[in-house]
Design a protein around this motif. Structure first.
Motif, PDB file in Angstrom:
ATOM      1  N   ARG A   1      15.845  26.185  -2.897  1.00  0.00           N
ATOM      2  CA  ARG A   1      15.356  27.428  -2.288  1.00  0.00           C
ATOM      3  C   ARG A   1      14.256  28.045  -3.146  1.00  0.00           C
ATOM      4  O   ARG A   1      13.221  28.489  -2.628  1.00  0.00           O
ATOM      5  N   GLN A   2      14.456  28.063  -4.451  1.00  0.00           N
ATOM      6  CA  GLN A   2      13.446  28.612  -5.345  1.00  0.00           C
ATOM      7  C   GLN A   2      12.167  27.774  -5.318  1.00  0.00           C
ATOM      8  O   GLN A   2      11.054  28.303  -5.404  1.00  0.00           O
ATOM      9  N   MET A   3      12.325  26.461  -5.216  1.00  0.00           N
ATOM     10  CA  MET A   3      11.161  25.578  -5.120  1.00  0.00           C
ATOM     11  C   MET A   3      10.351  25.914  -3.869  1.00  0.00           C
ATOM     12  O   MET A   3       9.111  25.994  -3.910  1.00  0.00           O
ATOM     13  N   ARG A   4      11.026  26.131  -2.768  1.00  0.00           N
ATOM     14  CA  ARG A   4      10.329  26.422  -1.510  1.00  0.00           C
ATOM     15  C   ARG A   4       9.671  27.795  -1.535  1.00  0.00           C
ATOM     16  O   ARG A   4       8.647  28.008  -0.870  1.00  0.00           O
ATOM     17  N   LEU A   5      10.247  28.738  -2.270  1.00  0.00           N
ATOM     18  CA  LEU A   5       9.598  30.037  -2.416  1.00  0.00           C
ATOM     19  C   LEU A   5       8.303  29.912  -3.211  1.00  0.00           C
ATOM     20  O   LEU A   5       7.352  30.665  -2.984  1.00  0.00           O
ATOM     21  N   ARG A   6       8.263  28.962  -4.125  1.00  0.00           N
ATOM     22  CA  ARG A   6       7.059  28.755  -4.925  1.00  0.00           C
ATOM     23  C   ARG A   6       5.974  28.010  -4.162  1.00  0.00           C
ATOM     24  O   ARG A   6       4.800  28.092  -4.520  1.00  0.00           O
ATOM     25  N   ALA A   7       6.356  27.252  -3.142  1.00  0.00           N
ATOM     26  CA  ALA A   7       5.409  26.409  -2.407  1.00  0.00           C
ATOM     27  C   ALA A   7       5.452  26.773  -0.930  1.00  0.00           C
ATOM     28  O   ALA A   7       6.321  26.318  -0.192  1.00  0.00           O
ATOM     29  N   GLY A   8       4.516  27.599  -0.478  1.00  0.00           N
ATOM     30  CA  GLY A   8       4.458  27.965   0.930  1.00  0.00           C
ATOM     31  C   GLY A   8       3.872  26.832   1.751  1.00  0.00           C
ATOM     32  O   GLY A   8       2.869  26.226   1.357  1.00  0.00           O
ATOM     33  N   MET A   9       4.491  26.546   2.900  1.00  0.00           N
ATOM     34  CA  MET A   9       4.092  25.391   3.711  1.00  0.00           C
ATOM     35  C   MET A   9       3.508  25.856   5.040  1.00  0.00           C
ATOM     36  O   MET A   9       4.112  26.685   5.743  1.00  0.00           O
ATOM     37  N   LEU A  10       2.346  25.332   5.387  1.00  0.00           N
ATOM     38  CA  LEU A  10       1.696  25.583   6.674  1.00  0.00           C
ATOM     39  C   LEU A  10       1.677  24.280   7.452  1.00  0.00           C
ATOM     40  O   LEU A  10       1.182  23.266   6.959  1.00  0.00           O
ATOM     41  N   PHE A  11       2.195  24.324   8.681  1.00  0.00           N
ATOM     42  CA  PHE A  11       2.371  23.113   9.474  1.00  0.00           C
ATOM     43  C   PHE A  11       1.282  22.987  10.541  1.00  0.00           C
ATOM     44  O   PHE A  11       0.483  23.891  10.760  1.00  0.00           O
ATOM     45  N   GLN A  12       1.299  21.845  11.240  1.00  0.00           N
ATOM     46  CA  GLN A  12       0.342  21.614  12.313  1.00  0.00           C
ATOM     47  C   GLN A  12       0.558  22.596  13.459  1.00  0.00           C
ATOM     48  O   GLN A  12      -0.404  23.081  14.049  1.00  0.00           O
ATOM     49  N   ASP A  13       1.827  22.855  13.787  1.00  0.00           N
ATOM     50  CA  ASP A  13       2.092  23.931  14.738  1.00  0.00           C
ATOM     51  C   ASP A  13       2.377  25.191  13.932  1.00  0.00           C
ATOM     52  O   ASP A  13       2.507  25.160  12.718  1.00  0.00           O
ATOM     53  N   PHE A  14       2.506  26.313  14.590  1.00  0.00           N
ATOM     54  CA  PHE A  14       2.387  27.590  13.879  1.00  0.00           C
ATOM     55  C   PHE A  14       3.744  28.182  13.502  1.00  0.00           C
ATOM     56  O   PHE A  14       3.853  28.941  12.557  1.00  0.00           O
ATOM     57  N   ASN A  15       4.779  27.868  14.287  1.00  0.00           N
ATOM     58  CA  ASN A  15       6.139  28.319  13.983  1.00  0.00           C
ATOM     59  C   ASN A  15       6.252  29.835  13.844  1.00  0.00           C
ATOM     60  O   ASN A  15       7.025  30.336  13.027  1.00  0.00           O
ATOM     61  N   LEU A  16       5.468  30.566  14.636  1.00  0.00           N
ATOM     62  CA  LEU A  16       5.621  32.020  14.650  1.00  0.00           C
ATOM     63  C   LEU A  16       6.826  32.402  15.503  1.00  0.00           C
ATOM     64  O   LEU A  16       7.172  31.709  16.460  1.00  0.00           O
ATOM     65  N   PHE A  17       7.463  33.517  15.145  1.00  0.00           N
ATOM     66  CA  PHE A  17       8.559  34.028  15.958  1.00  0.00           C
ATOM     67  C   PHE A  17       7.980  34.683  17.206  1.00  0.00           C
ATOM     68  O   PHE A  17       7.271  35.690  17.106  1.00  0.00           O
ATOM     69  N   PRO A  18       8.256  34.139  18.400  1.00  0.00           N
ATOM     70  CA  PRO A  18       7.584  34.656  19.603  1.00  0.00           C
ATOM     71  C   PRO A  18       8.014  36.069  19.984  1.00  0.00           C
ATOM     72  O   PRO A  18       7.265  36.771  20.671  1.00  0.00           O
ATOM     73  N   HIS A  19       9.206  36.470  19.540  1.00  0.00           N
ATOM     74  CA  HIS A  19       9.712  37.791  19.921  1.00  0.00           C
ATOM     75  C   HIS A  19       9.292  38.882  18.935  1.00  0.00           C
ATOM     76  O   HIS A  19       9.683  40.045  19.091  1.00  0.00           O
ATOM     77  N   MET A  20       8.498  38.527  17.928  1.00  0.00           N
ATOM     78  CA  MET A  20       8.035  39.494  16.939  1.00  0.00           C
ATOM     79  C   MET A  20       6.531  39.646  17.026  1.00  0.00           C
ATOM     80  O   MET A  20       5.812  38.697  17.341  1.00  0.00           O
ATOM     81  N   SER A  21       6.063  40.845  16.717  1.00  0.00           N
ATOM     82  CA  SER A  21       4.626  41.083  16.650  1.00  0.00           C
ATOM     83  C   SER A  21       4.034  40.331  15.463  1.00  0.00           C
ATOM     84  O   SER A  21       4.756  39.763  14.623  1.00  0.00           O
ATOM     85  N   VAL A  22       2.723  40.335  15.381  1.00  0.00           N
ATOM     86  CA  VAL A  22       2.047  39.727  14.233  1.00  0.00           C
ATOM     87  C   VAL A  22       2.550  40.357  12.938  1.00  0.00           C
ATOM     88  O   VAL A  22       2.908  39.663  11.979  1.00  0.00           O
TER      89      VAL A  22
ATOM     90  N   GLY B   1       5.363  41.967  12.489  1.00  0.00           N
ATOM     91  CA  GLY B   1       6.774  41.609  12.323  1.00  0.00           C
ATOM     92  C   GLY B   1       6.945  40.218  11.731  1.00  0.00           C
ATOM     93  O   GLY B   1       7.817  39.993  10.876  1.00  0.00           O
ATOM     94  N   ASN B   2       6.134  39.266  12.175  1.00  0.00           N
ATOM     95  CA  ASN B   2       6.182  37.921  11.605  1.00  0.00           C
ATOM     96  C   ASN B   2       5.880  37.937  10.120  1.00  0.00           C
ATOM     97  O   ASN B   2       6.478  37.178   9.346  1.00  0.00           O
ATOM     98  N   CYS B   3       4.948  38.810   9.712  1.00  0.00           N
ATOM     99  CA  CYS B   3       4.502  38.819   8.317  1.00  0.00           C
ATOM    100  C   CYS B   3       5.467  39.541   7.379  1.00  0.00           C
ATOM    101  O   CYS B   3       5.491  39.238   6.181  1.00  0.00           O
ATOM    102  N   ILE B   4       6.255  40.473   7.907  1.00  0.00           N
ATOM    103  CA  ILE B   4       7.147  41.237   7.021  1.00  0.00           C
ATOM    104  C   ILE B   4       8.582  40.733   7.046  1.00  0.00           C
ATOM    105  O   ILE B   4       9.398  41.138   6.215  1.00  0.00           O
TER     106      ILE B   4
END
Length: 285
Positions: free
Chosen positions: A115-136, A138-141
């Motif tokens: 978990r700590q490793m993943r917090l250190r390395a943010g991953m951006l994927f080919q698709d966006f994986n945004l939460f559709p029920h949250m505003s922009v 909301g997704n960021c916070i």
């Protein structure tokens, strides 16, 4: 994670150490090694995807991974933050080291290290994986408040700052369904930046976009690279790699064949595999 890069002149350079794997003078803006990959191998059944990969990435360095599909680029990226556990090898990010041991049952301590490793390395994927029920916004916070336990006011302030960085502050209250693909990817970048990781990992972030939307995402990424964001990017966008990279790494058949500054790798490669890839790439494009 981010810092302004001073201009480089003849006195502002130092040689790469032998362990870096390539002969190159390091620009002065690069810091200490922040990501270290040692002897990483990965099997999927009988398929030997990574074959003893060694890689070091420094603070404020932008590294582009290039090569044919199936060469191991994405698997390496996923191994760096343990979305895929390596079969053999060691990953270290910002002083946290994990040794691959896929046959061992994951203890709570090991799960927390991942978990700590993943917090250190943010991953951006080919698709966006945004939460559709949250505003922009909301997704960021969401992750900063729930995972990092940041106060709401601080999380909102940080989100608005990074939305400004990616040019989408006016979309803070919109929902993903009302955004273009390029805008969604830029929101995903802002969301990752809100966690303030030590390194950003991009897995072909423009491959799912229509051609006319690719440029807006690449411009944001190029600005981040020139602004000092540490990043490792899997890409087929050679013009972007030339403009944004401190180093281009060519992979083939699960190994790093050649690496160096973009002008060396893209204009004057030394290895036949790199030359063959670039010839084929130019013919296809």
């Amino acid at each position: 994670m981010s810092d302004e890069r001073p201009p480089m002149n003849g006195s502002q350079a130092r040689s790469a150490p032998p362990s870096s794997g390539y002969e190159h003078v390091l620009p002065e803006h690069l810091g200490e090694v922040i990501v270290r990959v040692e002897g990483v191998e990965k099997y999927f059944g009988d398929n030997h995807v990574l074959r003893g990969v060694d890689l070091e990435v420094r603070q404020r360095e932008a590294v582009m991974l290039v090569g044919r599909s199936g060469s191991g680029k994405t698997t390496l990226l996923r191994c760096i933050n343990f979305l895929e556990e390596p079969t053999v090898g060691t990953i270290e990010i910002d002083g946290l080291q994990l040794v691959a041991d896929p046959l061992r049952a994951r203890s709570r301590k090991h799960q927390e290290q991942i978990r700590q490793m993943r917090l250190r390395a943010g991953m951006l994927f080919q698709d966006f994986n945004l939460f559709p029920h949250m505003s922009v916004l909301g997704n960021c916070i969401e992750a900063p408040t729930r995972v990092l336990r940041k106060p709401m006011a601080e999380a909102v302030e940080r989100a608005e700052y990074y939305l400004e960085v990616v040019g989408l502050i006016e979309k803070r209250d919109e929902y993903p369904a009302r955004l273009s693909g390029g805008q969604k990817q830029r929101v995903a970048i802002a969301r990752a930046l809100c966690m303030e990781p030590k390194v950003l990992l991009f897995d072909e972030p423009t491959s799912a976009l229509d051609p006319e939307l690719i440029g807006e995402v690449l411009r944001v990424m190029e600005d981040l690279a020139h602004g000092g964001t540490t990043m490792i990017v899997v890409t087929h966008e050679m013009h972007f790699a030339r403009q944004a990279a401190d180093r281009v790494v060519f992979m083939e058949n699960g190994v790093i064949v050649e690496q160096g500054p973009p002008e060396q790798i893209l204009d004057a490669p030394r290895e036949e595999g790199t030359k063959r890839f670039l010839r084929r790439f130019l013919l296809e494009t």
